[in-house]
Design a protein around this motif. Structure first.
Motif, PDB file in Angstrom:
ATOM      1  N   LEU A 789      29.506  35.117  50.313  1.00 17.41           N
ATOM      2  CA  LEU A 789      28.808  35.339  48.494  1.00 17.41           C
ATOM      3  C   LEU A 789      29.188  34.629  47.671  1.00 17.41           C
ATOM      4  CD1 LEU A 789      25.912  37.913  48.945  1.00 17.41           C
ATOM      5  CD2 LEU A 789      25.482  35.769  49.827  1.00 17.41           C
ATOM      6  N   PRO A 790      29.150  34.122  46.757  1.00 18.61           N
ATOM      7  CA  PRO A 790      29.154  33.562  45.458  1.00 18.61           C
ATOM      8  C   PRO A 790      29.395  34.480  44.645  1.00 18.61           C
ATOM      9  CG  PRO A 790      27.282  33.049  45.430  1.00 18.61           C
ATOM     10  CD  PRO A 790      27.197  33.042  47.324  1.00 18.61           C
ATOM     11  N   GLN A 791      31.220  34.520  43.549  1.00 19.84           N
ATOM     12  CA  GLN A 791      30.787  35.756  43.135  1.00 19.84           C
ATOM     13  C   GLN A 791      30.191  35.990  41.695  1.00 19.84           C
ATOM     14  OE1 GLN A 791      35.125  35.020  40.870  1.00 19.84           O
ATOM     15  NE2 GLN A 791      36.197  34.567  42.653  1.00 19.84           N
ATOM     16  N   ASP A 792      29.408  35.051  41.083  1.00 16.25           N
ATOM     17  CA  ASP A 792      28.395  35.570  40.797  1.00 16.25           C
ATOM     18  C   ASP A 792      27.079  35.860  41.138  1.00 16.25           C
ATOM     19  OD1 ASP A 792      28.091  32.986  42.000  1.00 16.25           O
ATOM     20  OD2 ASP A 792      27.251  31.648  40.115  1.00 16.25           O
ATOM     21  N   HIS A 793      26.954  36.018  42.682  1.00 16.24           N
ATOM     22  CA  HIS A 793      25.159  36.412  43.080  1.00 16.24           C
ATOM     23  C   HIS A 793      25.568  38.170  42.493  1.00 16.24           C
ATOM     24  CE1 HIS A 793      23.527  38.033  46.207  1.00 16.24           C
ATOM     25  NE2 HIS A 793      22.800  36.845  46.281  1.00 16.24           N
ATOM     26  N   GLN A 794      24.084  38.077  42.133  1.00 13.97           N
ATOM     27  CA  GLN A 794      22.870  38.747  41.505  1.00 13.97           C
ATOM     28  C   GLN A 794      23.739  40.346  42.278  1.00 13.97           C
ATOM     29  OE1 GLN A 794      19.201  39.283  41.034  1.00 13.97           O
ATOM     30  NE2 GLN A 794      19.057  41.038  40.057  1.00 13.97           N
ATOM     31  N   LEU A 824      32.486  46.990  49.622  1.00 12.72           N
ATOM     32  CA  LEU A 824      31.353  45.856  50.248  1.00 12.72           C
ATOM     33  C   LEU A 824      31.723  44.619  49.363  1.00 12.72           C
ATOM     34  CD1 LEU A 824      28.635  44.406  51.010  1.00 12.72           C
ATOM     35  CD2 LEU A 824      27.407  46.122  48.607  1.00 12.72           C
ATOM     36  N   LEU A 825      32.558  45.049  47.718  1.00 12.38           N
ATOM     37  CA  LEU A 825      32.740  44.213  47.508  1.00 12.38           C
ATOM     38  C   LEU A 825      33.533  42.576  48.131  1.00 12.38           C
ATOM     39  CD1 LEU A 825      33.120  44.911  43.995  1.00 12.38           C
ATOM     40  CD2 LEU A 825      31.364  43.271  44.002  1.00 12.38           C
ATOM     41  N   GLU A 830      33.800  35.840  47.631  1.00 11.99           N
ATOM     42  CA  GLU A 830      34.210  35.245  48.006  1.00 11.99           C
ATOM     43  C   GLU A 830      35.321  35.523  46.593  1.00 11.99           C
ATOM     44  OE1 GLU A 830      35.023  32.209  49.685  1.00 11.99           O
ATOM     45  OE2 GLU A 830      32.801  31.956  50.776  1.00 11.99           O
ATOM     46  N   SER A 831      37.053  35.208  47.045  1.00 13.38           N
ATOM     47  CA  SER A 831      37.764  35.191  46.043  1.00 13.38           C
ATOM     48  C   SER A 831      37.622  37.310  45.775  1.00 13.38           C
ATOM     49  CB  SER A 831      38.162  34.451  45.100  1.00 13.38           C
ATOM     50  OG  SER A 831      38.374  33.258  45.428  1.00 13.38           O
ATOM     51  N   PRO A 832      37.648  38.115  46.494  1.00 16.51           N
ATOM     52  CA  PRO A 832      37.481  39.262  46.068  1.00 16.51           C
ATOM     53  C   PRO A 832      38.323  39.900  45.318  1.00 16.51           C
ATOM     54  CG  PRO A 832      37.389  39.434  48.455  1.00 16.51           C
ATOM     55  CD  PRO A 832      37.405  37.905  47.751  1.00 16.51           C
ATOM     56  N   ASP A 833      39.529  39.878  45.586  1.00 13.52           N
ATOM     57  CA  ASP A 833      40.615  39.573  44.492  1.00 13.52           C
ATOM     58  C   ASP A 833      40.950  39.075  42.806  1.00 13.52           C
ATOM     59  OD1 ASP A 833      40.782  37.174  45.315  1.00 13.52           O
ATOM     60  OD2 ASP A 833      43.421  36.891  45.345  1.00 13.52           O
ATOM     61  N   VAL A 874      41.090  49.353  44.544  1.00 12.84           N
ATOM     62  CA  VAL A 874      41.352  47.853  44.762  1.00 12.84           C
ATOM     63  C   VAL A 874      42.515  47.679  45.043  1.00 12.84           C
ATOM     64  CG1 VAL A 874      41.655  45.766  43.161  1.00 12.84           C
ATOM     65  CG2 VAL A 874      39.704  47.717  42.948  1.00 12.84           C
ATOM     66  N   ALA A 875      43.534  48.335  45.752  1.00 12.87           N
ATOM     67  CA  ALA A 875      44.955  48.009  46.079  1.00 12.87           C
ATOM     68  C   ALA A 875      44.397  48.150  47.332  1.00 12.87           C
ATOM     69  CB  ALA A 875      46.188  49.392  45.603  1.00 12.87           C
ATOM     70  N   PHE A 876      44.181  49.566  47.984  1.00 15.26           N
ATOM     71  CA  PHE A 876      44.055  49.514  49.561  1.00 15.26           C
ATOM     72  C   PHE A 876      43.481  48.398  49.951  1.00 15.26           C
ATOM     73  CE2 PHE A 876      41.296  51.321  52.826  1.00 15.26           C
ATOM     74  CZ  PHE A 876      42.529  51.782  53.418  1.00 15.26           C
ATOM     75  N   TRP A 877      42.153  48.317  48.965  1.00 19.02           N
ATOM     76  CA  TRP A 877      41.028  46.719  50.043  1.00 19.02           C
ATOM     77  C   TRP A 877      41.650  45.962  49.952  1.00 19.02           C
ATOM     78  CZ3 TRP A 877      38.516  48.399  53.376  1.00 19.02           C
ATOM     79  CH2 TRP A 877      37.752  49.911  53.840  1.00 19.02           C
ATOM     80  N   GLN A 878      42.493  45.366  48.044  1.00 21.17           N
ATOM     81  CA  GLN A 878      43.481  44.345  48.683  1.00 21.17           C
ATOM     82  C   GLN A 878      44.183  43.563  50.281  1.00 21.17           C
ATOM     83  OE1 GLN A 878      42.496  41.489  46.713  1.00 21.17           O
ATOM     84  NE2 GLN A 878      44.047  40.761  48.000  1.00 21.17           N
TER      85      GLN A 878
END
Length: 1290
Positions: A789-794, A824-825, A830-833, A874-878
């Motif tokens: 999903l796009p980053q601006d998704h609700q 989930l993010l 898209e581009s979760p980082d 965030v570090a782990f999931w990255q």
């Protein structure tokens, strides 16, 4: 061989055809009778063919069958007879050809005879010809079949499976051939004998020898041991129907009855076969008399006969019991013959007769349509059954024996024999499943009812004994109860009666004693009413009016009607309060009081027995729960089944066993895993069968999730995913109920709403559409969402806002929500980082604003911990995102490029064998993996990356526990630091010393436990870096806090069993946990060694190191604890060679230095003496002399001491002989000191480590909280990294 006689008619076949048949064939009693001289016109065999010439004669027989039909048997009977005469010396193929020919002859006769039998113009010669053909063919076929059956049985015994389980090869094919032909023979005989061939005989009298020939063949086949098997059912049915035809049409009923009795006495396996046969004969063939014949014969057997024939008794009992099940209505007329056995000594027969009676009562003498005779029989049978309820050999256990047998079964749970333990568990489960007490067996719930009944019984006893005032029931209440029945009696008495009845009444009244006055008469009337003698009360009241016409009590009876009589009786019975008290004093005690006391006593006894039973079950649960982690699979399976049974009956503490067996879903044993999964399905996913409703199922699942630990949830996830992935019909409705609970459409508690979210997450892992089809529920958006999903998704807007707002709020559930939201993010965005980078900036800004406003100290620490936890997640999931999603995308793009390139040019040459061996063929994949490693190493913690900004803060907090003393902050910081260390080897190496310092020095048990889990993950990811620190991880097995020890043994179990860690001497620390005071830790340690024992020789190879470390005097372990541990470990040594090696004579001599100074202790001397005694058994002379010499040395040292026995002269002598005096280093001297767990008592002192609490302390002072460089272990055993390991999930 030619046999001639003046009395015998010599047959000329051609002459016979010309002038008609003038001889008769008689079925012989013995086979040899056919070659002897017989009566006039009796057939005699003329030419007995030798075995050598039989094949050619059979060829002629076969040709004649094709040309002449089945009557060719008349000319070739001698050939068939010769085959039977020489059957043992004829080849199998020849006999099979003959059998095939004879089957065709009999089948041909069965086909051609119906036309002859229906014809009215048949001559005597034709009838004789057909009769001789029938008798000859049937005789030969039956005799040859008997021979085949005998040979097959003999081959079956010869080629029986040997000890190894392999069958012999000889004769196997012939045996299988006969098994396939046997049914054809029987079908041919049935087809022939079903015809009305009586007319072929004179006066339609079939000779007995012909019938015996067929029946003997049938009974011979029934003697086969496999006749009762399932595979023999077609043959069995054919025999039953053939005998049924003979019984019905050929008067074989008496012979069959005798034969059934004889065969039952010798072949117990025929009981079920004959029960089925008799049932068929009596129903399908209508021969009901055979049941009476057989039952009469069994009933006439005396107790002495049955006592002498135990096998026959079992067969008789099984036969009549099964026959009673098949045809109870036909057994009923003969049951009187069998009832005599109820008084006999054979309990087997008594049980069988009772079973027949039960079948008759349930299936015959039941219902409302029984006539008077049927009801009388029913009552008589019930009385008979009731008389034998307390039969000492009955299958039914008396109620008062339940607790006694239960206690014995509980005691057998500790038996040494595995079979006894299994049987005890099965018995206890059967007791609970079929208990006569209650479906809910909770001793706690039974206490209140038991106390209530005891109080009630005590009060009733006091009333009846006069120790308490008697509570008088109001007369008006009693009158209301008796009024309807009394009204009927009054109406009956006022009806006109016949003269005879009047005379009887007058006689009864004359017998009654006349009362003195009206008052006494009224009391007597009231007494009659009180004891329910309404008729006497009514008559006495009517008579009293004539005796006392002036009395006011009976004045209203001047007009005798129903109303006046009822009013008078009511006045007498109820009266005034004074009258009531006077009446109560003159009345006898009510039987209702006695019945109430007896009922209260029975209820009290019942509840007391139920409580005793429940307590025994609870005692059994405590023992069986400890068996869930034994190494014997069969015992574990029985224990799992027992836990399910007790949970279904709501026994106290039953849930403990169900929860304890949950980790077994990860067992490597498929049978155990499947048993646990099925147990949870039965208890929670489908507790009420197929008709369970979805809300009920959701309630069951939610109850499991409430207050469940993280480990429990992970185990439950495996089971729930299997349910949602199984395509169950309830799946869609269950998901709907979960969504309704989550959204609040269904009223439910907050805990159950949280459980619904967890269950939806588990369901989504098994079926993605569970969430994808309900995104509109999550974010009010269309449910047709793309994979990313796009980053601006609700959805992401809502998630990031909830995370950011939670940082500045205090919510105990925020951290678990945050972890799942970040996950989930990275899975959907898209581009979760980039998205998470902005999220970190937003959270940090909100936190700074909150601090600037001046928040409380504790609240500030709580907010800091949330931010640090977010950084770590965030570090782990990255890293996970790079290694999974990005790496997968790179491979996909590479494959697409390669496919496009292959279409444009010829395929490249395959790599050579040398290139494959050197790994040159996988350069593309290595390049991608190297790219990901480079990104993790250089970019994730670069200065421009926001994650880099938080790493110094994490290090600062973890290395300064004195300054940052808030427990939650310390916990979150250490966990986040371990997640940062997953990024790259350099970050791991820089902070590994700090992490192990936290592991050893932190005062918070939760921090130490989390550090163990984190280090377990790091060992999987960077094994070479963590390998030198392994001993520090093992050291936590001796932590003073049970939760830390439990976490340590759990993590190490996973690492060792998955071959991440090499098994070394430090496993001795796990062995110490076998005697841990915490039972659940003991169970985990036991499970560790059970799983380790499945690896080849693992425990055997570790035993020397374990023994050396545990027997170290510095450890200070008691001999009892040492013996307990060794007993468990030695139980895993099952190979004979290993056992001999451990206690071998050479090893005892080599290790003399290790134990010689301990021989004065009986605990050392006696086992060694026992070993030498075993070595001496069966030993050769030279070896026996060596053992004797060694035993003398043991005894000398034991009695006089080592210093008084060992001398330089003895040492010199032993050295010459190569004896045990050679200085051999002990086991403990060879152990690797580099892997010994650090202990507080070791002599080498470490640099002093202090935790600073000074706010102005400089950064270099903070570094003192970390292990010094001298304490850092060096790499000793590099581990080759063969593949990238995924993160170990605990």
């Amino acid at each position: 061989m030619h046999l001639q006689s003046s009395e015998v008619f010599i047959v000329d076949k051609r002459a016979t055809a010309a002038r008609g048949m003038s001889w008769d064939f008689f079925v012989p009693v013995c086979v040899g009778d056919l070659v002897k001289s017989g009566g006039i016109n009796q057939y005699v065999v003329q030419d007995v063919v030798s075995p050598k010439h039989l094949p050619s004669h059979l060829h002629k027989f076969k040709a004649a069958l094709r040309s002449q039909g089945p009557l060719c048997i008349l000319e070739h009977f001698d050939t068939g007879y010769s085959l039977i005469q020489h059957c043992n010396s004829v080849e199998l193929g020849v006999k099979e050809d003959a059998l095939d020919i004879l089957v065709q002859v009999v089948s041909g006769l069965a086909t051609s005879l119906p036309a002859l039998l229906l014809s009215t113009s048949v001559t005597a010669a034709e009838r004789k010809e057909k009769l001789n053909a029938v008798k000859m063919s049937v005789y030969l076929l039956c005799k040859l079949s008997e021979n085949f059956e005998s040979e097959a049985y003999r081959q079956c015994i010869i080629t029986a499976p040997a000890k190894g389980g392999k069958k012999g090869k000889g004769g196997g094919e012939g045996l299988q051939q006969w098994e396939s032909e046997r049914e054809k023979v029987l079908q041919a005989l049935v087809q022939l004998l079903q015809l009305d061939i009586h007319s072929l005989w004179n006066l339609s009298l079939v000779e007995e020898e012909f019938i015996s020939c067929v029946t003997c063949c049938c009974y011979k086949l029934l003697e086969n041991p496999t006749i009762s098997h399932v595979k023999s059912k077609p043959t069995r049915d054919c025999i039953i129907h053939l005998l049924g035809v003979l019984i019905k049409k050929y008067n074989h009923i008496l012979g069959a009855s005798v034969k059934v009795i004889q065969l039952l006495q010798h072949f117990e396996q025929l009981s079920s076969v004959f029960a089925q046969a008799v049932s068929v004969w009596s129903t399908e063939y209508g021969v009901r008399g055979i049941i009476g014949e057989i039952i009469r014969e069994i009933g006439q057997r005396s107790s002495e006969e049955l006592a002498r024939d135990s096998a026959g008794v079992k067969a008789f009992a099984s036969f009549i019991a099964e026959l009673g099940t098949l045809v109870p209505e036909l057994m009923m007329p003969n049951i009187s013959v069998l009832i005599t056995h109820l008084e006999g000594e054979s309990h087997t027969m008594r049980v069988a007769v009772c079973e027949v009676l039960g079948e008759i009562l349930v299936r015959v003498l039941c219902g409302d349509g029984l006539d008077d005779a049927g009801k009388a029989d029913r009552d008589r049978f019930f009385d008979t059954m009731q008389e034998h309820l307390h039969d000492t050999h009955s299958h039914a256990l008396p109620l008062f024996k339940y607790s006694e047998v239960m206690e014995l079964a509980v005691g057998r749970l500790m038996d040494k024999s595995i079979h006894v333990v299994k049987s005890a568990i099965q018995l206890l489960a059967a007791f609970i499943a079929h208990n006569p007490y209650s479906c809910k067996l909770s001793s706690a719930d039974l206490k209140k009812p038991l106390e209530k009944e005891a109080t009630k019984l005590r009060e009733l006893r006091e009333k009846l004994e006069g120790k308490a005032p008697v509570a008088v029931i109001k007369a008006s209440e009693l009158w209301a109860a008796m009024e309807p029945e009394l009204l009927v009696t009054v109406g009956t008495e006022l009806e006109p009666t016949s003269e005879e009845e009047d005379e009887d009444d007058d006689e009864k009244e004359a017998d009654e004693k006349e009362a003195e006055d009206d008052r006494a008469t009224a009391v007597q009337v009231a007494q009659y009413l009180r004891v329910n003698k309404y008729r006497n009360a009514v008559r006495l009241c009517i008579k009293a009016h004539s005796c006392f016409p002036e009395s006011e009590m009976f004045a209203s009876l001047s007009t005798l009607t129903t109303e006046t009589l009822m009013d008078t009786l009511a006045l007498i019975f109820k009266g005034s309060d004074e009258d009531a008290s006077e009446l109560s004093q003159n009345l006898p005690p009510s039987p209702r009081g006695r019945r109430g006391r007896r009922g209260a006593e029975e209820a009290g006894d019942y509840l007391k027995d139920t409580e005793t039973f429940a307590l025994l079950v609870e005692r059994a649960i405590a023992v069986i729960n400890t068996m869930l982690y034994l190494k014997t699979t069969s015992v574990v399976l029985e224990a799992v089944q027992f836990c399910v049974t007790v949970c279904e009956f709501s026994v106290a503490n039953s849930v403990s066993g169900v929860r304890k067996m949950l980790p077994l879903v990860w067992s490597t044993d498929t049978a155990i895993k499947d048993a646990v999964v099925q147990a949870y399905k039965r208890l929670y996913l489908n507790p009420q069968g197929e008709n369970i409703r979805s809300p009920t199922l959701v309630d069951s699942l939610s109850e499991l999730m409430v207050d469940a630990s993280l480990g429990t949830i992970q185990c439950l996830e495996e089971i729930v995913q299997e349910f949602f992935g199984s395509g169950s019909l309830l799946q869609s409705t269950v998901v709907q109920v979960l969504w309704e609970r989550f959204t609040g459409k269904r009223e439910t508690s907050g805990l159950h709403r949280r459980a619904a979210v967890l269950l939806l997450g588990m369901a989504a892992r098994a079926e993605r559409e569970v969430v994808l089809s309900n995104l509109d529920t999550l974010c009010s958006q269309s449910k047709s969402a793309p994979f990313r999903l796009p980053q601006d998704h609700q959805l992401f807007t809502c998630l990031t806002q909830a995370i950011a707002e939670g940082v500045v709020m205090e919510d105990p559930h925020w951290q678990s929500f945050m972890e799942q939201a970040v996950r989930l993010l990275y899975f959907l965005a898209e581009s979760p980082d980039q998205l998470c980078s902005r999220l970190l900036q937003r959270c940090a800004r909100l936190l700074l604003d909150q601090i600037a406003e001046g928040g409380e100290l504790n609240k500030e620490a709580s907010q800091n911990q949330d931010l640090l936890a977010l950084c770590g997640s965030v570090a782990f999931w990255q890293v996970t995102h790079l290694e999974r999603s990005v790496s997968t995308e790179l491979r996909r793009r590479r494959r697409e490029t390669e496919e496009r390139a292959e279409k444009r040019r010829a395929p490249p040459a395959k790599p050579s064998a040398m290139e494959e061996e050197l790994g040159l063929g996988a350069s593309a994949e290595d390049t991608e993996a190297e790219l990901i490693r480079k990104i993790c190493e250089t970019e994730l913690l670069a200065e421009e990356n926001l994650l880099c900004a938080f790493l110094p803060l994490l290090v600062r907090v973890c290395s300064s526990p004195g300054r940052y003393s808030h427990p939650q902050l310390t916990t979150a910081s250490c966990l986040a630091l371990s997640q940062y260390m997953m990024i790259s080897p350099s970050v791991c190496e820089e902070n590994i010393r700090l992490m192990f310092t936290v592991l050893e020095r932190s005062t918070l048990p939760v921090v130490r436990a989390n550090a163990i889990i984190a280090l377990g993950d790091l060992i999987v990811r960077f094994p070479n870096i963590l390998e030198p620190w392994t001993q520090n991880l093992y050291a936590r097995l001796s932590d003073e806090v049970p939760s830390v020890r439990q976490t340590a043994v759990t993590v190490l179990t996973q690492l060792v069993l998955k071959d991440v860690l090499k098994v070394k001497g430090q496993v001795s620390e796990v062995a110490v946990l076998l005697i841990d005071p915490e039972t659940h830790i003991c169970s985990l340690a036991l499970n560790f060694f059970n799983e380790l024992a499945s690896k080849d020789n693992a425990i055997y190879n570790l035993l020397p190191d374990i023994i050396s470390r545990l027997s170290d005097p510095e450890r200070g372990m008691s001999s009892e604890d040492f013996n307990t541990i060794m007993k468990q470990l030695f139980s895993y040594i099952t190979k004979e060679r290993q056992t001999e090696s451990l206690r071998g004579f050479k090893r005892l001599q080599e290790c003399w230095e290790c134990y010689s100074d301990k021989l004065t202790e009986p605990g050392v001397y006696q086992p060694l003496l026992s070993i030498t005694a075993k070595l001496r058994r069966g030993a050769k002379v030279l070896f026996k002399a060596q053992v004797d010499e060694f035993e003398k040395r043991l005894t000398a040292v034991h009695t006089r001491g080592l210093e008084n026995v060992e001398s330089p002269e003895m040492d010199e002598e032993n050295q010459k002989e190569g004896g045990p005096s050679d200085k051999t280093p002990s086991v403990s001297s060879r152990c690797d000191d580099s892997f010994v767990t650090p202990r507080k008592s070791r002599k080498s002192k470490k640099p002093a480590i202090t935790f600073s609490s000074d706010e102005e302390e400089e950064e270099e002072d903070d570094e003192d909280a970390v292990m010094a460089e001298s304490e850092t272990p060096k790499v000793t055993t590099p581990i080759a990294r063969t593949s990238r390991r995924t993160r170990l999930r605990n």
